[in-house]
Write a protein that holds these residues in place. Structure first.
Motif, mmCIF file in Angstrom:
data_model
loop_
_atom_site.group_PDB
_atom_site.id
_atom_site.type_symbol
_atom_site.label_atom_id
_atom_site.label_comp_id
_atom_site.label_asym_id
_atom_site.label_seq_id
_atom_site.Cartn_x
_atom_site.Cartn_y
_atom_site.Cartn_z
ATOM 1 N N LYS A 93 -89.065 -47.296 77.191
ATOM 2 C CA LYS A 93 -88.211 -46.923 78.320
ATOM 3 C C LYS A 93 -86.743 -47.026 77.920
ATOM 4 N N LYS A 94 -85.996 -45.952 78.148
ATOM 5 C CA LYS A 94 -84.575 -45.935 77.790
ATOM 6 C C LYS A 94 -83.691 -46.631 78.823
ATOM 7 N N LYS A 95 -84.279 -47.014 79.943
ATOM 8 C CA LYS A 95 -83.483 -47.680 80.983
ATOM 9 C C LYS A 95 -82.972 -49.026 80.475
ATOM 10 N N PRO A 96 -81.848 -49.492 81.013
ATOM 11 C CA PRO A 96 -81.337 -50.806 80.624
ATOM 12 C C PRO A 96 -82.362 -51.907 80.890
ATOM 13 N N TYR A 97 -82.329 -52.919 80.071
ATOM 14 C CA TYR A 97 -83.258 -54.038 80.185
ATOM 15 C C TYR A 97 -83.167 -54.698 81.560
ATOM 16 N N LYS A 98 -81.948 -54.805 82.081
ATOM 17 C CA LYS A 98 -81.756 -55.458 83.386
ATOM 18 C C LYS A 98 -82.381 -54.663 84.520
ATOM 19 N N ASP A 99 -82.652 -53.349 84.272
ATOM 20 C CA ASP A 99 -83.266 -52.500 85.292
ATOM 21 C C ASP A 99 -84.749 -52.266 85.025
ATOM 22 N N GLY A 100 -85.332 -53.081 84.155
ATOM 23 C CA GLY A 100 -86.751 -52.961 83.870
ATOM 24 C C GLY A 100 -87.085 -52.118 82.662
ATOM 25 N N GLY A 101 -86.082 -51.668 81.906
ATOM 26 C CA GLY A 101 -86.313 -50.885 80.705
ATOM 27 C C GLY A 101 -86.305 -51.742 79.453
ATOM 28 N N ASP A 102 -86.118 -51.086 78.318
ATOM 29 C CA ASP A 102 -86.123 -51.774 77.024
ATOM 30 C C ASP A 102 -84.736 -51.888 76.408
ATOM 31 N N ALA A 103 -83.831 -51.007 76.790
ATOM 32 C CA ALA A 103 -82.581 -50.832 76.060
ATOM 33 C C ALA A 103 -81.469 -51.734 76.575
#
Length: 245
Positions: free
Chosen positions: A220-230
């Motif tokens: 997932k390219k979403k930010p880590y704080k939003d439930g992603g990995d990046a």
């Protein structure tokens, strides 16, 4: 009727015949090489891309460039604490969907391959660079234990274009001794404290080749704080490092 005299045969010099045979043999070898290359390509699941696939990849790269420009205009992330000088960056993605400018930034950080990691000095300029390529990396503040484990378990050095393991302190002394760094313990200390010769030590080290973590990354390219990995994981990067080391 008088019999016709047989026409004299044209004489072909031996040099020309030899050259002709060599050319024919070369042509046969070349054909065989091309056939083998095609067979190997098919064996490696070689697929000829369709025009629409090229178009889709081109659009993805252009979209990546637009998004990069938008990210670069965002307010730069603040450092976790004034004492947090060390970052560890892991490349977690990026292939055909990256624009050339994104790839150039990743290469400048030493992240040419997925699941490679590097130590960098945390400052405002670096945070701005990481923000531009955020979908393809994750990073945070490593603890001393993980710094030690990475260097001792996966540390490799670049010496005269050769890759060598950090198993001989003589190699370290010969290369970094002029900076007062004589052994692997000195390397750990210089990295962990972001010492005055941090740049020389990180240039001496190769990017760390990490293991692919099971169930820790989901693409997932979403930010880590939003439930992603990046993006920025702060000190939670240590959990991921432990799974990949």
């Amino acid at each position: 009727m008088a019999e016709e005299e047989p026409k004299p045969l044209n004489y072909i010099p031996e040099v020309i015949l030899k050259k002709r045979r060599n050319n024919e043999e070369w042509a046969i070898r070349r054909k065989q090489q091309l056939e083998q290359r095609i067979r190997r390509s098919k064996g490696d699941n070689f697929v000829i891309k369709k025009p629409e696939q090229f178009i889709r990849e081109y659009r993805d790269r252009e979209l990546d460039l637009i998004q990069m420009k938008h990210r670069s205009k965002r307010k730069k992330q603040a450092l976790l604490t004034p004492e947090s000088k060390l970052l560890f960056i892991i490349r977690i993605g990026g292939k055909t969907d990256m624009h050339m400018k994104t790839r150039t930034i990743l290469y400048s950080l030493g992240l040419r391959k997925i699941f490679h990691g590097v130590f960098v000095k945390a400052n405002e300029r670096m945070m701005g660079i990481l923000q531009r390529v955020e979908p393809y990396i994750t990073y945070g503040y490593p603890n001393l234990k993980n710094v030690k484990d990475l260097i001792y378990k996966k540390g490799l050095a670049k010496i005269k274009r050769q890759i060598v393991p950090l198993t001989d302190n003589n190699i370290i002394e010969q290369t970094l001794g002029k900076y007062g760094i004589l052994c692997i313990e000195d390397i750990v200390n210089e990295i962990a404290t972001v010492g005055p010769h941090f740049k020389e030590v990180t240039s001496f080290l190769c990017p760390f080749k990490l293991n692919k973590p099971e169930k820790a990354l989901h693409g997932k390219k979403k930010p880590y704080k939003d439930g992603g990995d990046a993006g920025n994981r702060d000190d939670q990067i240590n959990e991921l490092i432990s799974k990949m080391n």
